[in-house]
Design a protein around this motif. Structure first.
Motif, PDB file in Angstrom:
ATOM      1  N   UNK A   1       0.837  -1.204   0.000  1.00 25.45           N
ATOM      2  CA  UNK A   1       0.000   0.000   0.000  1.00 25.45           C
ATOM      3  C   UNK A   1       0.871   1.253   0.000  1.00 25.45           C
ATOM      4  N   UNK A   2       1.893   1.295   0.857  1.00 30.22           N
ATOM      5  CA  UNK A   2       2.775   2.466   0.915  1.00 30.22           C
ATOM      6  C   UNK A   2       3.535   2.663  -0.400  1.00 30.22           C
ATOM      7  N   UNK A   3       3.994   1.559  -0.974  1.00 32.09           N
ATOM      8  CA  UNK A   3       4.715   1.624  -2.247  1.00 32.09           C
ATOM      9  C   UNK A   3       3.810   2.173  -3.348  1.00 32.09           C
ATOM     10  N   UNK A   4       2.592   1.649  -3.411  1.00 37.48           N
ATOM     11  CA  UNK A   4       1.662   2.087  -4.460  1.00 37.48           C
ATOM     12  C   UNK A   4       1.198   3.522  -4.255  1.00 37.48           C
ATOM     13  N   UNK A   5       0.989   3.920  -3.005  1.00 37.72           N
ATOM     14  CA  UNK A   5       0.566   5.301  -2.755  1.00 37.72           C
ATOM     15  C   UNK A   5       1.621   6.304  -3.195  1.00 37.72           C
ATOM     16  N   UNK A   6       2.866   6.050  -2.831  1.00 36.57           N
ATOM     17  CA  UNK A   6       3.907   7.008  -3.213  1.00 36.57           C
ATOM     18  C   UNK A   6       4.137   7.001  -4.729  1.00 36.57           C
ATOM     19  N   UNK A   7       4.094   5.848  -5.353  1.00 38.21           N
ATOM     20  CA  UNK A   7       4.244   5.799  -6.819  1.00 38.21           C
ATOM     21  C   UNK A   7       3.047   6.464  -7.500  1.00 38.21           C
ATOM     22  N   UNK A   8       1.863   6.261  -6.937  1.00 35.60           N
ATOM     23  CA  UNK A   8       0.658   6.887  -7.507  1.00 35.60           C
ATOM     24  C   UNK A   8       0.732   8.401  -7.411  1.00 35.60           C
ATOM     25  N   UNK A   9       1.346   8.903  -6.347  1.00 35.80           N
ATOM     26  CA  UNK A   9       1.540  10.354  -6.228  1.00 35.80           C
ATOM     27  C   UNK A   9       2.397  10.882  -7.368  1.00 35.80           C
ATOM     28  N   UNK A  10       3.455  10.159  -7.698  1.00 34.21           N
ATOM     29  CA  UNK A  10       4.325  10.575  -8.795  1.00 34.21           C
ATOM     30  C   UNK A  10       3.583  10.532 -10.124  1.00 34.21           C
ATOM     31  N   UNK A  11       2.833   9.458 -10.358  1.00 35.79           N
ATOM     32  CA  UNK A  11       2.092   9.331 -11.615  1.00 35.79           C
ATOM     33  C   UNK A  11       1.006  10.399 -11.716  1.00 35.79           C
ATOM     34  N   UNK A  12       0.358  10.703 -10.603  1.00 34.61           N
ATOM     35  CA  UNK A  12      -0.670  11.761 -10.608  1.00 34.61           C
ATOM     36  C   UNK A  12      -0.039  13.109 -10.971  1.00 34.61           C
ATOM     37  N   UNK A  13       1.131  13.403 -10.421  1.00 35.79           N
ATOM     38  CA  UNK A  13       1.824  14.647 -10.770  1.00 35.79           C
ATOM     39  C   UNK A  13       2.209  14.664 -12.250  1.00 35.79           C
ATOM     40  N   UNK A  14       2.662  13.530 -12.751  1.00 31.71           N
ATOM     41  CA  UNK A  14       3.013  13.453 -14.171  1.00 31.71           C
ATOM     42  C   UNK A  14       1.791  13.724 -15.045  1.00 31.71           C
ATOM     43  N   UNK A  15       0.686  13.057 -14.738  1.00 30.18           N
ATOM     44  CA  UNK A  15      -0.522  13.244 -15.537  1.00 30.18           C
ATOM     45  C   UNK A  15      -1.053  14.675 -15.435  1.00 30.18           C
ATOM     46  N   UNK A  16      -1.056  15.228 -14.236  1.00 25.96           N
ATOM     47  CA  UNK A  16      -1.545  16.607 -14.102  1.00 25.96           C
ATOM     48  C   UNK A  16      -0.719  17.535 -14.989  1.00 25.96           C
ATOM     49  N   UNK A  17       0.588  17.392 -14.913  1.00 21.89           N
ATOM     50  CA  UNK A  17       1.448  18.299 -15.678  1.00 21.89           C
ATOM     51  C   UNK A  17       1.339  18.075 -17.188  1.00 21.89           C
ATOM     52  N   UNK A  18       1.076  16.842 -17.611  1.00 21.76           N
ATOM     53  CA  UNK A  18       0.852  16.604 -19.046  1.00 21.76           C
ATOM     54  C   UNK A  18      -0.456  17.264 -19.482  1.00 21.76           C
ATOM     55  N   UNK A  19      -1.527  17.102 -18.677  1.00 22.12           N
ATOM     56  CA  UNK A  19      -2.800  17.747 -19.007  1.00 22.12           C
ATOM     57  C   UNK A  19      -2.681  19.265 -18.925  1.00 22.12           C
ATOM     58  N   UNK A  20      -1.883  19.754 -17.993  1.00 29.84           N
ATOM     59  CA  UNK A  20      -1.678  21.201 -17.869  1.00 29.84           C
ATOM     60  C   UNK A  20      -1.073  21.755 -19.157  1.00 29.84           C
ATOM     61  N   UNK A  21      -0.142  21.019 -19.724  1.00 22.16           N
ATOM     62  CA  UNK A  21       0.458  21.463 -20.985  1.00 22.16           C
ATOM     63  C   UNK A  21      -0.576  21.460 -22.111  1.00 22.16           C
ATOM     64  N   UNK A  22      -1.387  20.422 -22.170  1.00 23.83           N
ATOM     65  CA  UNK A  22      -2.385  20.318 -23.231  1.00 23.83           C
ATOM     66  C   UNK A  22      -3.479  21.376 -23.106  1.00 23.83           C
ATOM     67  N   UNK A  23      -3.904  21.655 -21.880  1.00 16.29           N
ATOM     68  CA  UNK A  23      -5.059  22.526 -21.650  1.00 16.29           C
ATOM     69  C   UNK A  23      -4.680  23.962 -21.275  1.00 16.29           C
ATOM     70  N   UNK A  24      -3.388  24.240 -21.212  1.00 20.48           N
ATOM     71  CA  UNK A  24      -2.952  25.594 -20.886  1.00 20.48           C
ATOM     72  C   UNK A  24      -3.082  25.940 -19.406  1.00 20.48           C
TER      73      UNK A  24
END
Length: 174
Positions: free
Chosen positions: A146-169
């Motif tokens: 659970x701890x491993x997945x939560x911390x990795x999920x945090x990184x992936x969530x940041x990656x996705x947010x920043x990719x969408x931020x680039x696409x959507x301005x």
């Protein structure tokens, strides 16, 4: 003795009780072995999925890292590093437990033991290891997963947010 014989056991007869106890012990031993094997398969499959997830996260990060802020890259690096440390740390813990078990097996043998005594000692050690694996190790594994997945999920969530931020301005974060 089979499961269908249980209701018919004469608990007043010592031979019937002994047969019943032997059957129950064999059944418990079999269930422990099945559960331990199941745990080992689940753990191996989970490790494979987690490693594939790391490969995907690092590939995605390599693709978009130049477009993410310094703080964003630092946050992603921290999340992935924590996740990797937890994952690798637990695998090292499991490896050390197996090494200690191997030492116990080696110490359990004496040169004067018969083959039957050796088989009995190995069986007893295996049952002991399986009980420990199913009780303590499974709980630790679940917490670490659970701890491993939560911390990795945090990184992936940041990656996705920043990719969408680039696409959507949107403004990159953090």
């Amino acid at each position: 003795m089979t499961m269908s014989d249980w209701p018919n056991v004469d608990f007043q007869n010592p031979k019937s009780v002994a047969a019943f106890e032997k059957f129950a012990e064999q059944r418990q031993s079999m269930m422990l072995e099945i559960n331990a094997a199941s745990y080992e398969r689940r753990a191996a499959y989970t490790n494979l999925i987690v490693l594939a997830g790391y490969a995907g996260a690092f590939s995605l990060w390599a693709f978009v890292r130049e477009d993410i802020t310094t703080q964003g890259n630092a946050a992603i690096a921290i999340c992935l590093s924590v996740s990797l440390m937890l994952f690798v740390g637990f695998e090292i813990f499991k490896m050390s437990r197996m090494a200690l078990w191997s030492v116990k097996v080696g110490k359990a043998f004496r040169s004067d033991m018969t083959a039957l005594e050796v088989m009995g000692a190995v069986k007893e050690l295996r049952l002991s290891q399986q009980r420990e694996s199913l009780s303590r190790l499974t709980k630790i594994w679940l917490v670490m997963l659970v701890l491993t997945l939560l911390s990795a999920s945090g990184a992936v969530a940041l990656l996705f947010y920043n990719m969408f931020a680039q696409l959507l301005g949107w403004t990159p974060w953090p």
